[in-house]
Design an enzyme around this catalytic site. Sequence first.
Site, PDB file in Angstrom:
ATOM      1  N   GLU A  38       0.813  -1.336   0.060  1.00  0.00           N
ATOM      2  CA  GLU A  38      -0.050  -0.076   0.253  1.00  0.00           C
ATOM      3  C   GLU A  38       1.092   1.104   0.240  1.00  0.00           C
ATOM      4  O   GLU A  38       1.865   1.296   0.684  1.00  0.00           O
ATOM      5  CB  GLU A  38      -1.276  -0.130   1.001  1.00  0.00           C
ATOM      6  CG  GLU A  38      -2.262   1.448   1.095  1.00  0.00           C
ATOM      7  CD  GLU A  38      -2.620   1.019   2.033  1.00  0.00           C
ATOM      8  OE1 GLU A  38      -3.155   2.089   2.762  1.00  0.00           O
ATOM      9  OE2 GLU A  38      -2.713   0.583   2.829  1.00  0.00           O
ATOM     10  N   ASP A  98       9.921   7.298  -0.410  1.00  0.00           N
ATOM     11  CA  ASP A  98       8.717   8.230  -1.225  1.00  0.00           C
ATOM     12  C   ASP A  98       8.998   6.076  -1.929  1.00  0.00           C
ATOM     13  O   ASP A  98       8.716   6.362  -1.968  1.00  0.00           O
ATOM     14  CB  ASP A  98       9.453   9.429  -2.613  1.00  0.00           C
ATOM     15  CG  ASP A  98      10.804   8.722  -2.727  1.00  0.00           C
ATOM     16  OD1 ASP A  98      10.314   8.227  -3.924  1.00  0.00           O
ATOM     17  OD2 ASP A  98      11.475   8.670  -2.290  1.00  0.00           O
ATOM     18  N   ASP A 150      -2.660  12.644  -3.346  1.00  0.00           N
ATOM     19  CA  ASP A 150      -2.253  13.776  -3.010  1.00  0.00           C
ATOM     20  C   ASP A 150      -2.785  14.304  -4.325  1.00  0.00           C
ATOM     21  O   ASP A 150      -2.683  13.891  -5.813  1.00  0.00           O
ATOM     22  CB  ASP A 150      -1.426  14.312  -3.245  1.00  0.00           C
ATOM     23  CG  ASP A 150      -1.445  15.706  -2.600  1.00  0.00           C
ATOM     24  OD1 ASP A 150      -2.276  16.918  -3.804  1.00  0.00           O
ATOM     25  OD2 ASP A 150      -1.365  16.727  -1.553  1.00  0.00           O
TER      26      ASP A 150
END
Length: 217
Positions: A46, A98, A120
């Site tokens: 995830e 990241d 986002d």
Amino acid sequence: MRRAIHSYVRREGHFTRGQRRAFEQYFEQFDWFAQPPAPGIKLHAEIGTGNGDNLSEMAQRFPWRSFIACEVHRPGVGALLNKLTAAQLTNVRIANTDAWQLLETLPQESLASCMVLFPDPWPKKRHHKRRLLNAEFVDALSRVLCPGGRVCVATDNEDYASQICRTFDQSAVWINGGGHGRFSIRLKHRLQTRYEARATRLGHKVFNCAFIRAAWR
């Protein structure tokens, strides 16, 4: 090669005492880079786990699976660690980095599934270049997903959802689970995230997308 433009802004937010303590005490034993699972195990990732509500629930429902939680914000990692240790879960590794760095470290065809819930949307047009799910990222995913592996995405931004569908549909490597150019149904076994609950309360429509890695590349 890692993308130069980040899809996130590092907002530490409020690092509670409990989250900080969990991070300091437990992170090392869950760290993906320090304690990766044994080679050959198919993994379920995830990307952007937030506070870890969905990932910890999935790990409890499917204890025989091995999960990777990718989250760049330490307060979220601390919250997830509290959930994992409280439930005594050992089938999760955490990449506090990241998504690009995670993909660079994953072996080829090592993922059985990948979830990206409410990334986002960077709604302003001049910021669209920051969106995570672009053609370059989709191509990187095709390397690490095994044939038949599934990528599931959810967003309440219709423009971003449409862009995601177009990007996957333009690649011959991916099969749209909802049909070419179409959105998919919501996965029944995933938890409703806090962001999703808030979006629903505000009357936002949630768009789900599912893509299957083809047997060819």
